[in-house]
Design a protein around this motif. Structure first.
Motif, short mmCIF file in Angstrom:
data_model
loop_
_atom_site.label_atom_id
_atom_site.label_comp_id
_atom_site.label_asym_id
_atom_site.label_seq_id
_atom_site.Cartn_x
_atom_site.Cartn_y
_atom_site.Cartn_z
N THR B 76 4.56 1.12 -13.74
CA THR B 76 5.70 1.02 -12.83
C THR B 76 5.34 0.08 -11.68
O THR B 76 4.26 0.17 -11.10
CB THR B 76 6.08 2.40 -12.24
OG1 THR B 76 4.90 3.07 -11.84
CG2 THR B 76 6.82 3.24 -13.26
N GLY B 369 5.05 5.32 -15.81
CA GLY B 369 3.92 4.86 -15.00
C GLY B 369 2.55 5.30 -15.49
O GLY B 369 1.56 5.17 -14.78
N THR B 372 -0.38 2.65 -15.26
CA THR B 372 -0.39 1.71 -14.14
C THR B 372 -1.83 1.41 -13.70
O THR B 372 -2.22 0.24 -13.59
CB THR B 372 0.43 2.28 -12.97
OG1 THR B 372 1.74 2.59 -13.46
CG2 THR B 372 0.54 1.27 -11.84
N GLU B 373 -2.61 2.44 -13.47
CA GLU B 373 -3.96 2.21 -12.95
C GLU B 373 -4.85 1.55 -13.98
O GLU B 373 -5.62 0.64 -13.66
CB GLU B 373 -4.57 3.52 -12.46
CG GLU B 373 -3.77 4.05 -11.27
CD GLU B 373 -4.53 5.06 -10.42
OE1 GLU B 373 -5.72 5.34 -10.73
OE2 GLU B 373 -3.93 5.56 -9.46
N ILE B 386 -6.06 -0.70 -5.45
CA ILE B 386 -4.99 0.11 -6.04
C ILE B 386 -4.45 1.10 -5.00
O ILE B 386 -3.23 1.29 -4.88
CB ILE B 386 -5.51 0.82 -7.32
CG1 ILE B 386 -5.78 -0.24 -8.41
CG2 ILE B 386 -4.51 1.86 -7.82
CD1 ILE B 386 -6.47 0.28 -9.66
N VAL B 387 -5.35 1.69 -4.22
CA VAL B 387 -4.92 2.60 -3.15
C VAL B 387 -4.02 1.85 -2.17
O VAL B 387 -2.96 2.35 -1.76
CB VAL B 387 -6.15 3.21 -2.42
CG1 VAL B 387 -5.73 3.93 -1.14
CG2 VAL B 387 -6.89 4.17 -3.36
N ARG B 390 -0.63 1.27 -3.68
CA ARG B 390 0.13 2.52 -3.68
C ARG B 390 0.70 2.81 -2.29
O ARG B 390 1.88 3.20 -2.18
CB ARG B 390 -0.78 3.66 -4.14
CG ARG B 390 -0.16 4.45 -5.26
CD ARG B 390 -0.99 5.57 -5.78
NE ARG B 390 -1.41 5.34 -7.16
CZ ARG B 390 -0.58 5.20 -8.18
NH1 ARG B 390 0.73 5.24 -8.00
NH2 ARG B 390 -1.03 4.99 -9.39
N GLY B 393 3.75 1.07 -1.52
CA GLY B 393 4.92 1.42 -2.34
C GLY B 393 5.13 0.46 -3.48
O GLY B 393 6.23 0.39 -4.06
N LEU B 395 3.67 0.46 -6.45
CA LEU B 395 3.45 0.97 -7.81
C LEU B 395 4.43 2.08 -8.18
O LEU B 395 4.10 2.98 -8.95
CB LEU B 395 1.99 1.45 -7.95
CG LEU B 395 0.93 0.42 -7.57
CD1 LEU B 395 -0.47 0.96 -7.83
CD2 LEU B 395 1.14 -0.89 -8.33
N ARG B 396 5.63 1.99 -7.66
CA ARG B 396 6.64 2.99 -8.00
C ARG B 396 7.65 2.42 -8.98
O ARG B 396 7.98 1.26 -8.92
CB ARG B 396 7.37 3.45 -6.75
CG ARG B 396 6.48 4.30 -5.84
CD ARG B 396 7.34 5.21 -4.99
NE ARG B 396 8.16 4.44 -4.07
CZ ARG B 396 7.93 4.33 -2.76
NH1 ARG B 396 6.87 4.93 -2.24
NH2 ARG B 396 8.71 3.62 -1.99
#
Lengths: 416, 396
Positions: B76, B369, B372-373, B386-387, B390, B393, B395-396
């Motif tokens: 996502t 999703g 995703t990671e 990645i943090v 996130r 916003g 990775l939504r």
């Protein structure tokens, strides 16, 4: 995998340099060959001398003249090819076939296993006879596009489009539940078999060109039809539920059907409440447009009979083209039900220069649908369907069979 | 022989929704490509909202979504954020193929117009599947499968004889748009591999369907005759029909193409030898005789009997019949895939068996999703990055 920039052979079309040997006798094989030829493959149709491919004798014919070069089916489905008249029932004919197979990349056929055996075609032997270059790996991709596939208890059953639609579940979904299941118009069962076969063949070509051995491809028309049932297979496999014939209505959305209008018909297919409301705005029926039953998909379906009667009444005295443009402006997914005549006048297709006007020596100029896509905006070239045996001599020349030997083969009826 | 995935190593970015685009990605995934389906949580793939759901509803439970997106990973991205656009750039740089089926305004509005995509990856095969076209008078018009069934010329030919046109029982242009896109992508991929040059493939779904009208356009232009509704009849062959058999809603399809086939069938119907012209002239009588023949018989037994003679015949099968069909089971058309939310359930096909290739399903459809990671890590993002994405916003 080779990333080294090279030139494609020939005219630079994506399948340039790919040789396809076409033994098809059904529309599914024919259409698969057409798709590959349109993309630039060099497709050689092998036909029996004398009568030629069976589709040469299926009407309708241009000018209603029952002439083997004038069948509209042959004209369309066998475009983008060369033709060689070769009698595969003779040992010398089969020897020539072996030599053709040895230089081909793909052998395309649509014979059930028993039919291939009865015709004396040992396809495994043809594949073995084509070791590719220094790797000695098999080079020839043998692709069978049959009614039921090459394995399983029904493998030797035969049939064309009607059988594929009956066997694959699409006829059972089409038409009125109180009447006979319906075959969709225009040989769609054969088309989807051909399309899926072309995809599998190209994947095998890409793999072979990246160094893998040649695969053998077995495509079933029954399974291709069963693959395009939208979600009917999911209802069956997941819920054990049959989706019944809906007499042309969409099973989930409302409205989703063909509606008659003054000068033809339109199709409307709404996914949302806003779209359903807009349908009644389109027919100047504000009271219905405000009806709360339109708000929920399942409630709309439950009231479909009442809603539909009202919508039919609103649509029937209006013109298709007017409904289409005004409907689209209101956000309604609406389409005109085109006949071939109005399809030719569709403004979008005209602006895309979709149709082609090739000319055939025996038919003269004619119009046919264009390619379904464009690569870098280039319209693909067009080669009209070949006359029976038009390229026999040229192909034998390529095999370095000299004129005297050709004359001998011709006298013996091996070639035509 | 060692079996290979035919499209092994081909990364496909599947930026599509609903049916046509996802079906193209599914076919490529079935052939072994590494397909990454990109969604956004605020507007997830609309098939996640389509039945059947089995035991319970939910975006990870749609049977339709699960079928269309098996053999794919899912991520996502909220492409309205700069971070997500950066991820998309890396994804496109590392892909051989991009498939998208949004309206022509969507990708440019997110910063990925055709020129930008080409600049990011000149070797990429970019397949756009607009309803009508990226240009032209209807470019902003809406289209769904059923509306294109009309607008392509196919619906005009579907229906009972001399009655109004009917939709067929599926949104046919969606599926044929998908399979045609898979074909276009593979052809363009061959050219890209041989020349080092990518391609922009424009596949208007109206044109993909209109290309399947066969001889209708030629018949009109050459003979001034429209190919209209023939029920189950054929423009040339007689008989060619579906006849009611014994039992509840059971039917038998029968086709005779030539005199040889008729000579085999005629005695069973109590009818004499007839030429093609005679069969055409006596179609009503022949259909009536076939109706009587089928009425007292089990459709499957009758099809078996006629096929044994070499005739084209088949019992009409429903999807429910196909789910239990011994022939399809023997061919391995019905396969079981275990999905973490749905559980193990059978799925239909692909319609091919390929000797020497691994074609079994290798993964269930992604939960929203789910990967995703995993995919971001492959693209070179570390844990901290990645943090940060996130937190933004993205990775939504």
């Amino acid at each position: 995998m080779s990333r080294r920039p090279t030139n494609l052979a020939g005219d630079g079309r994506p399948l340039a340099g790919l040789r396809v040997l076409d033994l098809s006798r059904e529309l599914r094989g024919a259409f698969c060959g057409r798709l590959l030829g349109e993309l630039g493959a060099e497709v050689l149709l092998v036909e029996p001398p004398g009568c030629g491919n069976p589709w040469r004798h299926v009407g309708p014919f241009a000018g209603d003249d029952e002439h083997p070069e004038k069948s509209l089916f042959f004209l369309y489905y066998y475009a983008h090819r060369r033709s060689m008249a070769l009698d595969l029932a003779t040992p010398r004919g089969r020897q020539i076939l072996e030599r053709l197979a040895a230089r081909a990349d793909v052998l395309l056929h649509d014979l059930a296993p028993a039919q291939a055996a009865a015709a004396g075609l040992d396809l495994e032997a043809l594949a073995r006879a084509s070791p590719g270059g220094p790797s000695r790996l098999p080079r020839l991709i043998v692709a069978a596009v049959t009614a039921f596939g090459e394995t399983g208890p029904d493998r030797d059953r035969v049939g064309g489009d009607l059988i594929a639609n009956a066997a694959g579940g699409l006829a059972a979904l089409t038409g009125d539940p109180a009447r006979a299941p319906l075959r969709p118009g225009g040989d769609q069962g054969e088309h989807v078999a051909a399309l899926h076969a072309a995809v599998a063949v190209l994947a095998a070509v890409l793999a072979r060109e990246a160094g893998a051995p040649a695969a053998r491809v077995d495509v079933s028309a029954q399974e291709a039809v069963a693959s395009v049932l939208e979600n009917a297979m999911e209802f069956a496999l997941m819920d054990g539920r049959a989706v019944a014939r809906q007499n042309g209505r969409h099973p989930i959305s409302w409205p989703g059907r063909v509606f008659p209008c003054r000068d033809g018909s339109v199709v409307i297919s709404c996914g949302s409440a806003a779209q359903a409301r807009a349908c009644f705005t389109l027919v100047d029926d504000p009271m219905m447009a405000a009806d709360p039953v339109l708000e929920d998909r399942d409630v709309r379906r439950a009231h479909a009979d009442r809603l539909e009667a009202r919508l039919i009444q609103g649509l029937r005295d209006r013109d298709a083209d007017d409904l289409f443009h005004r409907g689209q402006a209101l956000g309604i997914p609406i389409g005109v039900v085109h006949s071939a005549e109005s399809l030719l006048l569709d403004a979008q297709l005209q602006s895309a220069d979709f149709f082609r006007t090739p000319s055939h020596p025996d038919v003269g100029p004619y119009v046919e649908p264009g390619a379904p896509f464009r690569l870098d905006s280039a319209p693909p070239a067009h080669t009209p369907a070949p006359r029976l045996g038009a390229d026999t001599a040229a192909v034998l020349d390529e095999l370095q069979i000299d004129a005297a030997a050709q004359q001998d083969l011709r006298r013996a009826g091996v070639i035509g | 022989m060692k079996r290979v995935r035919l499209l092994s190593g081909v990364r496909v970015t599947d930026f599509s929704t609903a049916y046509a685009g996802p079906y193209a990605g599914k076919l490529l995934g079935d052939l072994g490509a590494s397909v990454i389906h990109v969604e956004t949580a605020a507007r997830m793939d609309i098939m996640r909202n389509y039945p059947p759901y089995g035991a319970a509803e939910g975006p990870d439970r749609s049977g339709s979504f699960a079928s269309l997106n098996r053999n794919k990973r899912g991520i996502t991205l909220n492409l309205k954020t700069a971070g997500a656009r950066g991820v998309m750039e890396r994804l496109l740089r590392s892909s051989e193929v991009l498939i998208e089926n949004y309206t022509p305004r969507v990708l440019p509005s997110l910063g990925f117009d055709r020129e930008r995509v080409r600049a990011l990856n000149p070797q990429l095969v970019y397949c756009a599947m607009p309803g009508f076209g990226t240009r032209g008078p209807y470019r902003d018009y809406r289209s769904y499968g059923p509306t294109l069934e009309g607008q392509s010329g196919i619906a005009f030919m579907t229906g009972y004889e001399d009655e109004p046109p009917l939709r067929m029982g599926c949104s046919y242009p969606d599926m044929v748009g998908g399979v045609t896109a898979a074909l276009a992508v593979l052809a363009a991929l061959r050219r890209a591999r041989l020349t080092g040059q990518g391609a922009f493939v424009e596949l208007p779904q109206q044109q993909a369907a209109a290309a399947l009208t066969g001889i209708a356009v030629t018949a009109w232009t050459v003979n001034r005759r429209l190919m209209g509704r023939l029920g189950n009849g054929h423009p040339w062959w007689v008989p060619h029909g579906i006849y009611r058999a014994a039992g509840e809603d059971r039917w038998l399809a029968v086709v005779v193409r030539d005199d040889t086939a008729w000579a085999l069938l005629a005695p069973l119907l109590g009818l004499p030898a007839m030429t093609h012209a005679e069969r055409r002239a006596r179609r009503g009588e022949i259909d009536a005789a076939l109706g009587r023949f089928a009425a007292s018989r089990d459709a499957d037994a009758a099809a078996q009997e006629l096929q044994a003679l070499g005739l084209e015949a088949q019992a009409v099968r429903t999807a429910l019949d196909l789910a239990a069909d011994p022939h399809l089971a023997a061919r391995g058309f019905i396969e079981t895939i275990d999905h973490p939310t749905i559980g193990a359930r059978p799925y239909a096909g692909p319609p091919w068996r390929i000797t020497g290739a691994e074609t079994e399903p290798h993964r269930p459809a992604p939960r929203l999703g789910e990967h995703t990671e995993e995919v971001l890590a492959e693209l070179g993002y570390d844990g901290a990055a990645i943090v940060a994405l996130r937190a933004e916003g993205a990775l939504r």
